[in-house]
Design an enzyme around this catalytic site. Sequence first.
Site, PDB file in Angstrom:
ATOM      1  N   SER A 152      -0.315   7.262  14.723  1.00 29.83           N
ATOM      2  CA  SER A 152      -1.685   7.269  14.217  1.00 29.83           C
ATOM      3  C   SER A 152      -1.745   6.665  12.807  1.00 29.83           C
ATOM      4  CB  SER A 152      -2.194   8.723  14.215  1.00 29.83           C
ATOM      5  OG  SER A 152      -3.410   8.817  13.543  1.00 29.83           O
ATOM      6  N   ASP A 195       0.845  -1.198   0.000  1.00 28.52           N
ATOM      7  CA  ASP A 195       0.000   0.000   0.000  1.00 28.52           C
ATOM      8  C   ASP A 195       0.878   1.245   0.000  1.00 28.52           C
ATOM      9  OD1 ASP A 195      -2.233   1.603   0.077  1.00 28.52           O
ATOM     10  OD2 ASP A 195      -2.795   1.126   2.142  1.00 28.52           O
ATOM     11  N   LYS A 196       0.215   2.363  -0.272  1.00 25.06           N
ATOM     12  CA  LYS A 196       0.857   3.683  -0.229  1.00 25.06           C
ATOM     13  C   LYS A 196       0.047   4.550   0.720  1.00 25.06           C
ATOM     14  CE  LYS A 196      -0.794   6.921  -2.272  1.00 25.06           C
ATOM     15  NZ  LYS A 196      -1.362   8.280  -2.289  1.00 25.06           N
ATOM     16  N   HIS A 197       0.738   5.404   1.465  1.00 26.59           N
ATOM     17  CA  HIS A 197       0.011   6.386   2.265  1.00 26.59           C
ATOM     18  C   HIS A 197       0.564   7.764   1.957  1.00 26.59           C
ATOM     19  CE1 HIS A 197      -2.216   8.118   5.609  1.00 26.59           C
ATOM     20  NE2 HIS A 197      -1.151   8.875   5.790  1.00 26.59           N
ATOM     21  N   SER A 198      -0.327   8.716   1.764  1.00 27.81           N
ATOM     22  CA  SER A 198       0.116  10.099   1.524  1.00 27.81           C
ATOM     23  C   SER A 198      -0.281  10.947   2.717  1.00 27.81           C
ATOM     24  CB  SER A 198      -0.570  10.631   0.264  1.00 27.81           C
ATOM     25  OG  SER A 198      -0.555  12.037   0.263  1.00 27.81           O
ATOM     26  N   THR A 252      -9.178  10.575  -0.316  1.00 26.52           N
ATOM     27  CA  THR A 252      -9.446   9.606  -1.385  1.00 26.52           C
ATOM     28  C   THR A 252     -10.864   9.034  -1.278  1.00 26.52           C
ATOM     29  OG1 THR A 252      -7.128   9.054  -1.489  1.00 26.52           O
ATOM     30  CG2 THR A 252      -8.629   7.410  -2.367  1.00 26.52           C
ATOM     31  N   ARG A 264      -6.974  14.661  20.303  1.00 24.23           N
ATOM     32  CA  ARG A 264      -5.886  15.521  19.797  1.00 24.23           C
ATOM     33  C   ARG A 264      -6.450  16.673  18.965  1.00 24.23           C
ATOM     34  NH1 ARG A 264      -2.913  11.691  16.215  1.00 24.23           N
ATOM     35  NH2 ARG A 264      -1.703  13.505  15.636  1.00 24.23           N
ATOM     36  N   LYS A 314      -2.844   2.153  11.754  1.00 25.82           N
ATOM     37  CA  LYS A 314      -3.900   1.745  10.813  1.00 25.82           C
ATOM     38  C   LYS A 314      -3.307   0.950   9.654  1.00 25.82           C
ATOM     39  CE  LYS A 314      -5.065   6.090  11.083  1.00 25.82           C
ATOM     40  NZ  LYS A 314      -5.565   7.446  11.088  1.00 25.82           N
ATOM     41  N   LYS A 315      -2.133   1.342   9.188  1.00 27.87           N
ATOM     42  CA  LYS A 315      -1.505   0.617   8.067  1.00 27.87           C
ATOM     43  C   LYS A 315      -1.063  -0.775   8.518  1.00 27.87           C
ATOM     44  CE  LYS A 315      -2.260   3.507   4.997  1.00 27.87           C
ATOM     45  NZ  LYS A 315      -3.139   3.152   3.880  1.00 27.87           N
TER      46      LYS A 315
HETATM   47  N1  URA Z   1      -3.477  11.432   9.545  1.00 25.99           N
HETATM   48  C1  URA Z   1      -3.722  10.491  10.478  1.00 25.99           C
HETATM   49  O1  URA Z   1      -4.265   9.429  10.189  1.00 25.99           O
HETATM   50  N2  URA Z   1      -3.343  10.744  11.744  1.00 25.99           N
HETATM   51  C2  URA Z   1      -2.735  11.893  12.131  1.00 25.99           C
HETATM   52  O2  URA Z   1      -2.408  12.054  13.284  1.00 25.99           O
HETATM   53  C3  URA Z   1      -2.490  12.870  11.139  1.00 25.99           C
HETATM   54  C4  URA Z   1      -2.868  12.611   9.843  1.00 25.99           C
END
Ligand code: URA
Length: 464
Positions: free
Chosen positions: A196, A93-96, A133, A181, A200-201
């Site tokens: 964070s 996967d990719k995360h931006s 997305t 937060r 999730k990833k």
């Molecule tokens: N995106 C996230 O999922 N978590 C953060 O803390 C900031 C951006």
Amino acid sequence: MASNGTNRGQGFIPQEIIRRVRDGIALSEAEVRFFVEALHDERLSEGQVAAFAMAVFFRGLTRDECVALTLAMKESGTVLDWSSHDLPGPVVDKHSTGGVGDKVSLILAPMLAACGAVVPMISGRGLGHTGGTLDKLESIPGYDVRPSDERFGEVLKEVGCAVIGQTASLAPADKRFYAIRDVTATVESIPLITASILSKKLAAGLQRLVLDVKVGSGAFIPEPDRARDLAHSLVEVANGAGLPCSALLTDMDQVLGLTAGHANEVLESIDHLTGKHREPRLHEVTVALAAELLQHTGLAEDAEAARARAQQVLDDGSAAERFAAMVKALGGPADLLQRPEHHLPLGSVERPVCPTRRGYLAKMNVRAVGLSLLAMGGGRRRTEDAIDPGVGLSRMQSLGTELGPEAPLCVVHARDEAQAEACARALLQAIELSDEAPAPRPVLHGRVAADPMTRGPEGQRTQR
Ligand code: URA
């Protein structure tokens, strides 16, 4: 385990944990784990979670603490395991970190699938001035961003990619933590952002991840040094948590591609996939991210072969076919690629945005561009707000282009004249023109990979 003063036999004492972070004393893995469990099951008050977040904001966390926080948040919910699914390739996967006009996921996921990878992309909604997305995909009629776990697995197996929304069961501790937060001015902490994103990833059961860390006026963290720190933190913590990962730093000092706004961006992604038009900066970022994953999962021999393969699946139409198959499998129209404008209607008012004098486009406040979209309903002021997918910008010019009374910056797609006028005014305030053409700017600003030699000494705190 030896008592360190925060443990009183029946678990740890939250205020002692907060005190240790406040005073810059490293937490043990057990203390971090306790904190996350108590955060998740609401044994900790909102005030205690907020105090912890603020202590981390000012003091940072060591890499080891951040890895422990990430893993504990990952384990607060379901961790997907693809090993029994007999998937046809490596799970990647990719995360931006997000920006304006960033439609890379829509193009990259089907490209990777066409190259033999499997992409369970769990994506988010827009944050602040940036687009998400998930919101872009929801502009496609019928597209189901919340399929059952079973259907998610089936689509991955059939198509090789499925871009869907965050489920409540993945890293639920992060959900409560992020919400606190968000209202306590503690979002912008590098270790907290790191934990964070990665929790999730990691919960998505990936074998490899590439990160697109944006730098510039439209980035979540605009300053180049801090963006680089974030990239290092993400890469080191991901690798420390067992997920091989590298990052590219890419430019967000101008809108990425030709469009911004949900339906507009899906239309541009389709044009990119089918080859109707490929904006060079968007192309460069997408191919570079694809090549990172292809090379490091063994789907390509080296960097050159990886780039060639990424280009090939665009040129031979196989990436476009995967995109169409994914949309259909998730409930969208079977003829989306044949009739995109029919399925993705834009606001009926189209207005070119022209500066009153001639000059070269020298600077763009991309955050302000994103906010001008949000003001038209193309983003959210509050989480529960609905988005208007049809408003947006197209034909956006890149830095260095000569603009003038007959040479527009872009075209606004709005619902009415007043909206279009207000957006055009905001856009003209967001740019600067120069008499001389500015020097061309690269779109790739660097790469960050795990390197044990660059790790700080044990116990050293990260920057906040
Ligand atoms: N995106 C996230 O999922 N978590 C953060 O803390 C900031 C951006």
